[in-house]
Design a protein around this motif. Sequence first.
Motif, PDB file in Angstrom:
ATOM      1  N   LEU A  30       3.506  -7.962  -4.929  1.00  0.00           N
ATOM      2  CA  LEU A  30       4.538  -7.444  -4.033  1.00  0.00           C
ATOM      3  C   LEU A  30       4.324  -7.981  -2.626  1.00  0.00           C
ATOM      4  O   LEU A  30       3.197  -8.290  -2.226  1.00  0.00           O
ATOM      5  CB  LEU A  30       4.492  -5.912  -4.007  1.00  0.00           C
ATOM      6  CG  LEU A  30       4.832  -5.213  -5.326  1.00  0.00           C
ATOM      7  CD1 LEU A  30       4.670  -3.709  -5.187  1.00  0.00           C
ATOM      8  CD2 LEU A  30       6.245  -5.557  -5.780  1.00  0.00           C
ATOM      9  N   PRO A  31       5.405  -8.070  -1.836  1.00  0.00           N
ATOM     10  CA  PRO A  31       5.276  -8.539  -0.462  1.00  0.00           C
ATOM     11  C   PRO A  31       4.354  -7.633   0.363  1.00  0.00           C
ATOM     12  O   PRO A  31       4.221  -6.440   0.089  1.00  0.00           O
ATOM     13  CB  PRO A  31       6.711  -8.489   0.070  1.00  0.00           C
ATOM     14  CG  PRO A  31       7.565  -8.555  -1.145  1.00  0.00           C
ATOM     15  CD  PRO A  31       6.804  -7.826  -2.205  1.00  0.00           C
ATOM     16  N   HIS A  32       3.756  -8.220   1.388  1.00  0.00           N
ATOM     17  CA  HIS A  32       2.856  -7.491   2.271  1.00  0.00           C
ATOM     18  C   HIS A  32       3.583  -6.293   2.894  1.00  0.00           C
ATOM     19  O   HIS A  32       4.725  -6.407   3.320  1.00  0.00           O
ATOM     20  CB  HIS A  32       2.378  -8.447   3.369  1.00  0.00           C
ATOM     21  CG  HIS A  32       1.391  -7.835   4.305  1.00  0.00           C
ATOM     22  ND1 HIS A  32       0.256  -7.180   3.880  1.00  0.00           N
ATOM     23  CD2 HIS A  32       1.367  -7.796   5.658  1.00  0.00           C
ATOM     24  CE1 HIS A  32      -0.423  -6.759   4.935  1.00  0.00           C
ATOM     25  NE2 HIS A  32       0.230  -7.121   6.016  1.00  0.00           N
ATOM     26  N   ARG A  33       2.913  -5.164   2.939  1.00  0.00           N
ATOM     27  CA  ARG A  33       3.413  -3.886   3.475  1.00  0.00           C
ATOM     28  C   ARG A  33       4.343  -3.148   2.520  1.00  0.00           C
ATOM     29  O   ARG A  33       4.763  -2.023   2.819  1.00  0.00           O
ATOM     30  CB  ARG A  33       4.131  -4.067   4.827  1.00  0.00           C
ATOM     31  CG  ARG A  33       3.292  -4.644   5.932  1.00  0.00           C
ATOM     32  CD  ARG A  33       2.135  -3.758   6.268  1.00  0.00           C
ATOM     33  NE  ARG A  33       1.422  -4.230   7.458  1.00  0.00           N
ATOM     34  CZ  ARG A  33       0.251  -3.743   7.853  1.00  0.00           C
ATOM     35  NH1 ARG A  33      -0.332  -2.783   7.157  1.00  0.00           N
ATOM     36  NH2 ARG A  33      -0.326  -4.208   8.938  1.00  0.00           N
ATOM     37  N   PHE A  34       4.687  -3.745   1.383  1.00  0.00           N
ATOM     38  CA  PHE A  34       5.592  -3.080   0.453  1.00  0.00           C
ATOM     39  C   PHE A  34       4.874  -2.578  -0.801  1.00  0.00           C
ATOM     40  O   PHE A  34       5.530  -2.124  -1.740  1.00  0.00           O
ATOM     41  CB  PHE A  34       6.733  -4.016   0.042  1.00  0.00           C
ATOM     42  CG  PHE A  34       7.816  -4.121   1.083  1.00  0.00           C
ATOM     43  CD1 PHE A  34       8.749  -3.122   1.247  1.00  0.00           C
ATOM     44  CD2 PHE A  34       7.887  -5.231   1.917  1.00  0.00           C
ATOM     45  CE1 PHE A  34       9.743  -3.212   2.211  1.00  0.00           C
ATOM     46  CE2 PHE A  34       8.867  -5.335   2.884  1.00  0.00           C
ATOM     47  CZ  PHE A  34       9.805  -4.323   3.037  1.00  0.00           C
ATOM     48  N   GLU A  35       3.527  -2.658  -0.812  1.00  0.00           N
ATOM     49  CA  GLU A  35       2.799  -2.187  -1.993  1.00  0.00           C
ATOM     50  C   GLU A  35       3.061  -0.708  -2.263  1.00  0.00           C
ATOM     51  O   GLU A  35       3.319  -0.302  -3.397  1.00  0.00           O
ATOM     52  CB  GLU A  35       1.285  -2.421  -1.820  1.00  0.00           C
ATOM     53  CG  GLU A  35       0.896  -3.861  -1.593  1.00  0.00           C
ATOM     54  CD  GLU A  35       0.939  -4.253  -0.127  1.00  0.00           C
ATOM     55  OE1 GLU A  35       0.445  -5.339   0.178  1.00  0.00           O
ATOM     56  OE2 GLU A  35       1.446  -3.474   0.698  1.00  0.00           O
ATOM     57  N   ALA A  36       3.005   0.112  -1.207  1.00  0.00           N
ATOM     58  CA  ALA A  36       3.225   1.550  -1.377  1.00  0.00           C
ATOM     59  C   ALA A  36       4.657   1.849  -1.803  1.00  0.00           C
ATOM     60  O   ALA A  36       4.911   2.807  -2.553  1.00  0.00           O
ATOM     61  CB  ALA A  36       2.892   2.287  -0.086  1.00  0.00           C
ATOM     62  N   VAL A  37       5.604   1.040  -1.333  1.00  0.00           N
ATOM     63  CA  VAL A  37       6.996   1.218  -1.735  1.00  0.00           C
ATOM     64  C   VAL A  37       7.137   0.972  -3.233  1.00  0.00           C
ATOM     65  O   VAL A  37       7.791   1.736  -3.956  1.00  0.00           O
ATOM     66  CB  VAL A  37       7.917   0.267  -0.945  1.00  0.00           C
ATOM     67  CG1 VAL A  37       9.352   0.354  -1.470  1.00  0.00           C
ATOM     68  CG2 VAL A  37       7.883   0.606   0.539  1.00  0.00           C
ATOM     69  N   GLY A  38       6.506  -0.109  -3.732  1.00  0.00           N
ATOM     70  CA  GLY A  38       6.565  -0.397  -5.161  1.00  0.00           C
ATOM     71  C   GLY A  38       5.929   0.697  -5.995  1.00  0.00           C
ATOM     72  O   GLY A  38       6.469   1.104  -7.032  1.00  0.00           O
ATOM     73  N   GLU A  39       4.781   1.199  -5.530  1.00  0.00           N
ATOM     74  CA  GLU A  39       4.109   2.279  -6.255  1.00  0.00           C
ATOM     75  C   GLU A  39       4.975   3.537  -6.295  1.00  0.00           C
ATOM     76  O   GLU A  39       5.071   4.211  -7.319  1.00  0.00           O
ATOM     77  CB  GLU A  39       2.770   2.577  -5.592  1.00  0.00           C
ATOM     78  CG  GLU A  39       1.747   1.451  -5.733  1.00  0.00           C
ATOM     79  CD  GLU A  39       0.508   1.695  -4.908  1.00  0.00           C
ATOM     80  OE1 GLU A  39       0.442   2.760  -4.248  1.00  0.00           O
ATOM     81  OE2 GLU A  39      -0.396   0.838  -4.910  1.00  0.00           O
ATOM     82  N   GLY A  44       8.069   7.361  -9.079  1.00  0.00           N
ATOM     83  CA  GLY A  44       9.094   8.367  -8.810  1.00  0.00           C
ATOM     84  C   GLY A  44       8.749   9.294  -7.675  1.00  0.00           C
ATOM     85  O   GLY A  44       9.337  10.374  -7.548  1.00  0.00           O
ATOM     86  N   SER A  45       7.801   8.903  -6.813  1.00  0.00           N
ATOM     87  CA  SER A  45       7.435   9.737  -5.665  1.00  0.00           C
ATOM     88  C   SER A  45       8.340   9.418  -4.471  1.00  0.00           C
ATOM     89  O   SER A  45       9.411   8.831  -4.645  1.00  0.00           O
ATOM     90  CB  SER A  45       5.953   9.539  -5.320  1.00  0.00           C
ATOM     91  OG  SER A  45       5.656   8.171  -5.132  1.00  0.00           O
ATOM     92  N   ASP A  46       7.910   9.758  -3.274  1.00  0.00           N
ATOM     93  CA  ASP A  46       8.759   9.691  -2.076  1.00  0.00           C
ATOM     94  C   ASP A  46       9.016   8.243  -1.653  1.00  0.00           C
ATOM     95  O   ASP A  46       8.296   7.679  -0.827  1.00  0.00           O
ATOM     96  CB  ASP A  46       8.095  10.464  -0.936  1.00  0.00           C
ATOM     97  CG  ASP A  46       8.956  10.492   0.319  1.00  0.00           C
ATOM     98  OD1 ASP A  46      10.157  10.169   0.224  1.00  0.00           O
ATOM     99  OD2 ASP A  46       8.422  10.830   1.394  1.00  0.00           O
TER     100      ASP A  46
END
Length: 249
Positions: A30-39, A44-46
């Motif tokens: 995943l692109p840098h800084r978007f790892e948490a977005v992908g997770e 199905g979290s926030d």
Amino acid sequence: MKIFAARGRRLAVADPGMSEPQSTVERSGLPHRFEAVGEALISGSDVMGACSVAGEELARDGASVEETLAGLRATWQAAAGADPTYDVVSAVLTAWSETTLGYLHQLSCEDPLTGLSSQAHLRSRLTELYRLGGAGVPGGVDDYALVVFAMPTGDPSDEPGDHFTRAMRLARAGELARTAFARDETVARLGLHRVGILTRRDDRLGRRVQVLRTLLARAEPDTVVRVWIEGLPGADAVAGMMLDELARG
């Protein structure tokens, strides 16, 4: 194009041919800084909260809006097989723009319409004073005061959208303030109708305030311009809140 960072960045993807240990970004694909977005998207979290955080972090990194949108789309395509929704794009761009705007405001020393110092510059000058010495320390905040004057409301410059007339009125008043306070004082715009002057608290302060009142009265003969002295609080954080309150007045 970068906004305010000199360091370049690229969207990182995993390279199967690499023999060295890979970073978290490369392993996730995943692109840098978007790892948490992908997770968040997968679990199905926030997702919206993660998007806002990513937008803020990318703005601090100096990523352009094009890079930010490209990273967001690549993340959604990888994790969901679709393009991000409007609400998601809005969350990321709102966080990105607010963080970028806040950074630019901090850099600005001069209000572009009036030529007076900006509120951000006055805030930084106060922070310098508190670093030199707090309440009770010689040369610290006890030796300074904030002289404030408020232009009266209810004239044509108060018409909605008439920013230029209002700014010119404050600019003229600011020049009068520099006449009365002609040393190294910081003369700054506070909100729409007020000007603040950071000055030393000495035995001439009262006389200089009176001179300012006289000059403003001559410039605004049909109105009453309030002029007063604000003592500086003992803590830097409280001084910031005081400036915000004065600017809203």
